[in-house]
Design a protein around this motif. Structure first.
Motif, PDB file in Angstrom:
ATOM      1  N   ASP A   1       0.826  -1.226   0.000  1.00  0.00           N
ATOM      2  CA  ASP A   1       0.000   0.000   0.000  1.00  0.00           C
ATOM      3  C   ASP A   1       0.853   1.266   0.000  1.00  0.00           C
ATOM      4  O   ASP A   1       0.323   2.358  -0.108  1.00  0.00           O
ATOM      5  CB  ASP A   1      -0.909  -0.001   1.235  1.00  0.00           C
ATOM      6  N   ALA A   2       2.177   1.121   0.140  1.00  0.00           N
ATOM      7  CA  ALA A   2       3.032   2.311   0.295  1.00  0.00           C
ATOM      8  C   ALA A   2       3.328   2.958  -1.061  1.00  0.00           C
ATOM      9  O   ALA A   2       3.431   2.288  -2.088  1.00  0.00           O
ATOM     10  CB  ALA A   2       4.336   1.916   0.977  1.00  0.00           C
ATOM     11  N   LYS A   3       3.442   4.278  -1.028  1.00  0.00           N
ATOM     12  CA  LYS A   3       3.825   5.030  -2.232  1.00  0.00           C
ATOM     13  C   LYS A   3       5.065   5.871  -1.888  1.00  0.00           C
ATOM     14  O   LYS A   3       5.240   6.247  -0.721  1.00  0.00           O
ATOM     15  CB  LYS A   3       2.683   5.996  -2.627  1.00  0.00           C
ATOM     16  N   PRO A   4       5.888   6.193  -2.898  1.00  0.00           N
ATOM     17  CA  PRO A   4       7.041   7.057  -2.612  1.00  0.00           C
ATOM     18  C   PRO A   4       6.575   8.367  -1.953  1.00  0.00           C
ATOM     19  O   PRO A   4       5.512   8.888  -2.284  1.00  0.00           O
ATOM     20  CB  PRO A   4       7.629   7.326  -4.002  1.00  0.00           C
ATOM     21  N   ASN A   5       7.390   8.880  -1.035  1.00  0.00           N
ATOM     22  CA  ASN A   5       7.047  10.159  -0.400  1.00  0.00           C
ATOM     23  C   ASN A   5       7.977  11.261  -0.931  1.00  0.00           C
ATOM     24  O   ASN A   5       8.873  10.957  -1.756  1.00  0.00           O
ATOM     25  CB  ASN A   5       7.091  10.004   1.140  1.00  0.00           C
ATOM     26  N   PRO A   6       7.812  12.505  -0.493  1.00  0.00           N
ATOM     27  CA  PRO A   6       8.647  13.589  -1.038  1.00  0.00           C
ATOM     28  C   PRO A   6      10.155  13.354  -0.897  1.00  0.00           C
ATOM     29  O   PRO A   6      10.930  13.865  -1.712  1.00  0.00           O
ATOM     30  CB  PRO A   6       8.202  14.804  -0.212  1.00  0.00           C
ATOM     31  N   ALA A   7      10.556  12.531   0.060  1.00  0.00           N
ATOM     32  CA  ALA A   7      12.001  12.261   0.213  1.00  0.00           C
ATOM     33  C   ALA A   7      12.511  11.393  -0.929  1.00  0.00           C
ATOM     34  O   ALA A   7      13.558  11.673  -1.534  1.00  0.00           O
ATOM     35  CB  ALA A   7      12.263  11.587   1.560  1.00  0.00           C
ATOM     36  N   HIS A   8      11.756  10.350  -1.269  1.00  0.00           N
ATOM     37  CA  HIS A   8      12.156   9.495  -2.404  1.00  0.00           C
ATOM     38  C   HIS A   8      12.180  10.330  -3.697  1.00  0.00           C
ATOM     39  O   HIS A   8      13.088  10.232  -4.525  1.00  0.00           O
ATOM     40  CB  HIS A   8      11.162   8.338  -2.593  1.00  0.00           C
ATOM     41  N   ARG A   9      11.161  11.174  -3.830  1.00  0.00           N
ATOM     42  CA  ARG A   9      11.061  11.970  -5.063  1.00  0.00           C
ATOM     43  C   ARG A   9      12.168  13.014  -5.138  1.00  0.00           C
ATOM     44  O   ARG A   9      12.670  13.346  -6.212  1.00  0.00           O
ATOM     45  CB  ARG A   9       9.667  12.615  -5.153  1.00  0.00           C
TER      46      ARG A   9
ATOM     47  N   LEU B   1      15.226  12.614  -4.100  1.00  0.00           N
ATOM     48  CA  LEU B   1      16.459  11.958  -4.584  1.00  0.00           C
ATOM     49  C   LEU B   1      16.390  11.751  -6.089  1.00  0.00           C
ATOM     50  O   LEU B   1      17.380  11.910  -6.810  1.00  0.00           O
ATOM     51  CB  LEU B   1      16.675  10.629  -3.850  1.00  0.00           C
ATOM     52  N   HIS B   2      15.200  11.427  -6.595  1.00  0.00           N
ATOM     53  CA  HIS B   2      15.064  11.293  -8.062  1.00  0.00           C
ATOM     54  C   HIS B   2      15.302  12.650  -8.735  1.00  0.00           C
ATOM     55  O   HIS B   2      15.974  12.739  -9.775  1.00  0.00           O
ATOM     56  CB  HIS B   2      13.674  10.762  -8.404  1.00  0.00           C
ATOM     57  N   GLU B   3      14.830  13.708  -8.112  1.00  0.00           N
ATOM     58  CA  GLU B   3      15.020  15.065  -8.667  1.00  0.00           C
ATOM     59  C   GLU B   3      16.514  15.407  -8.715  1.00  0.00           C
ATOM     60  O   GLU B   3      17.025  15.917  -9.718  1.00  0.00           O
ATOM     61  CB  GLU B   3      14.257  16.082  -7.813  1.00  0.00           C
ATOM     62  N   LEU B   4      17.231  15.051  -7.652  1.00  0.00           N
ATOM     63  CA  LEU B   4      18.697  15.301  -7.640  1.00  0.00           C
ATOM     64  C   LEU B   4      19.359  14.544  -8.789  1.00  0.00           C
ATOM     65  O   LEU B   4      20.250  15.063  -9.467  1.00  0.00           O
ATOM     66  CB  LEU B   4      19.312  14.823  -6.314  1.00  0.00           C
ATOM     67  N   GLU B   5      18.904  13.319  -9.007  1.00  0.00           N
ATOM     68  CA  GLU B   5      19.460  12.502 -10.109  1.00  0.00           C
ATOM     69  C   GLU B   5      19.148  13.173 -11.447  1.00  0.00           C
ATOM     70  O   GLU B   5      20.010  13.287 -12.314  1.00  0.00           O
ATOM     71  CB  GLU B   5      18.824  11.109 -10.050  1.00  0.00           C
ATOM     72  N   LYS B   6      17.935  13.707 -11.586  1.00  0.00           N
ATOM     73  CA  LYS B   6      17.552  14.376 -12.849  1.00  0.00           C
ATOM     74  C   LYS B   6      18.410  15.615 -13.083  1.00  0.00           C
ATOM     75  O   LYS B   6      18.703  15.985 -14.220  1.00  0.00           O
ATOM     76  CB  LYS B   6      16.066  14.742 -12.835  1.00  0.00           C
ATOM     77  N   GLN B   7      18.827  16.252 -11.972  1.00  0.00           N
ATOM     78  CA  GLN B   7      19.680  17.439 -12.104  1.00  0.00           C
ATOM     79  C   GLN B   7      21.156  17.047 -12.273  1.00  0.00           C
ATOM     80  O   GLN B   7      22.035  17.892 -12.221  1.00  0.00           O
ATOM     81  CB  GLN B   7      19.542  18.329 -10.847  1.00  0.00           C
ATOM     82  N   SER B   8      21.404  15.715 -12.450  1.00  0.00           N
ATOM     83  CA  SER B   8      22.778  15.181 -12.569  1.00  0.00           C
ATOM     84  C   SER B   8      23.635  15.511 -11.353  1.00  0.00           C
ATOM     85  O   SER B   8      24.860  15.673 -11.446  1.00  0.00           O
ATOM     86  CB  SER B   8      23.468  15.733 -13.843  1.00  0.00           C
ATOM     87  N   LEU B   9      22.963  15.603 -10.197  1.00  0.00           N
ATOM     88  CA  LEU B   9      23.705  15.886  -8.952  1.00  0.00           C
ATOM     89  C   LEU B   9      23.819  14.647  -8.064  1.00  0.00           C
ATOM     90  O   LEU B   9      24.431  14.709  -7.001  1.00  0.00           O
ATOM     91  CB  LEU B   9      22.992  17.017  -8.179  1.00  0.00           C
ATOM     92  N   LEU B  10      23.199  13.534  -8.485  1.00  0.00           N
ATOM     93  CA  LEU B  10      23.260  12.301  -7.682  1.00  0.00           C
ATOM     94  C   LEU B  10      23.559  11.137  -8.622  1.00  0.00           C
ATOM     95  O   LEU B  10      22.898  10.971  -9.643  1.00  0.00           O
ATOM     96  CB  LEU B  10      21.913  12.067  -6.964  1.00  0.00           C
TER      97      LEU B  10
ATOM     98  N   GLU C   1      10.196   3.147  -7.646  1.00  0.00           N
ATOM     99  CA  GLU C   1       8.875   3.693  -7.989  1.00  0.00           C
ATOM    100  C   GLU C   1       8.894   5.212  -8.070  1.00  0.00           C
ATOM    101  O   GLU C   1       8.126   5.817  -8.812  1.00  0.00           O
ATOM    102  CB  GLU C   1       7.826   3.230  -6.953  1.00  0.00           C
ATOM    103  N   ALA C   2       9.832   5.837  -7.344  1.00  0.00           N
ATOM    104  CA  ALA C   2       9.956   7.308  -7.410  1.00  0.00           C
ATOM    105  C   ALA C   2      10.709   7.727  -8.671  1.00  0.00           C
ATOM    106  O   ALA C   2      10.751   8.912  -9.016  1.00  0.00           O
ATOM    107  CB  ALA C   2      10.682   7.826  -6.173  1.00  0.00           C
TER     108      ALA C   2
END
Ligand code: APR
Length: 237
Positions: free
Chosen positions: A80-88, A90-99, A113-114
């Motif tokens: 029942d769990a969904k990614p929360n703002p913390a998971h998202r 980290l994905h945003e940092l990856e999209k910015q090529s910072l992770l 899933e995030a």
């Protein structure tokens, strides 16, 4: 005494300057805001299931039903769990090529899933088990319990290569882990030994002593602020 804002700004500066040589290392705490309890906090899983009994390979060989009882309970929470703002975040940092990568102790698949692309799972993934005879990986179906052993209990660590990622990291962001078990507990020193910096985000003070920057609070609040600050600093370059 620096304010949290000042610490977030200093952490963002380290991340932006690392130009993608950054690894996030996560534990159960990052998924608490998704509704999955952690293990050692008050009300955590280990207050309900004694790990000496429920998470031991020896006990699993004799009484596998103990593990599967806990697994069924966890499976309901994870399902029942969904990614929360913390998971998202980290994905945003990856999209910015910072992770560059996420190394996780979690088996809940929420980083994937995030949207995170490179996730090293130190304890496997709740969705798969491996056959005790031929080691074939199976989808975890509680009806397999007679033949399968959960990957998180087996020797098969589908995370080969994570230590190289940590060794090459200029910054290690440690989120939501008590750093109680290995290899987790050793990762900060691996990064520091090579001149890397360690940023810790935790609700309690776990990791504060080894952190270059310690951000105390919930990951779901702090990580989005950190990512926004990184974007602001990059834009100002
Ligand atoms: N935000 C940030 N940190 C949090 C949050 C939150 N919302 N909620 C809890 N935490 C912190 C707690 O303060 C604690 O320090 O997350 C940490 C969780 O620690 P543990 O429960 O010990 O979980 P973890 O470190 O992932 O355990 C490692 O131990 O029992 C084994 O296999 C199990 O993978 C697990 C490993």
């Amino acid at each position: 005494m620096e304010t949290l804002e000042e610490k977030v700004s200093a952490a963002a500066k380290l991340i932006v300057e690392a130009e993608g040589q950054v690894v996030a290392f996560t534990g159960a705490g990052i998924s608490v805001e998704s509704g999955i309890p952690d293990f050692r906090s008050a009300g955590g899983l280990w207050t309900k299931y004694d790990p000496e009994l429920y998470c031991s390979m020896d006990v699993f060989e004799e009484q596998p039903e103990l593990f599967w009882t806990m697994a069924a309970d966890m499976a309901t929470m994870v399902r029942d769990a969904k990614p929360n703002p913390a998971h998202r975040a980290l994905h945003e940092l990856e999209k910015q090529s910072l992770l560059g990568a996420v190394v996780t102790q979690n088996v809940d698949n929420l980083h994937q899933e995030a949207g995170s692309a490179l996730v090293y799972e130190l304890h496997g993934n709740a969705s798969t088990s491996s056959c005790r005879a031929c080691k074939e990986r199976l989808f975890t179906d509680l009806s397999h319990r007679s033949v399968a052993v959960p990957c998180s209990l087996g020797s098969d660590v589908a995370a080969a290569g994570f230590s190289e990622a940590v060794q090459n990291a200029k910054v290690l962001i440690i989120i939501g882990t008590s750093l109680e078990v290995h290899p987790a507990a050793g990762l900060p020193m691996i990064c520091k030994a090579r001149g890397g910096h360690v940023i810790v985000c935790n609700l309690d003070t776990s990791g504060e002593s080894i952190a270059d920057i310690f951000l105390q609070g919930t990951a779901g609040t702090i990580l989005p602020r950190l990512v926004a600050e990184c974007a602001q600093q990059r834009a100002a370059l």
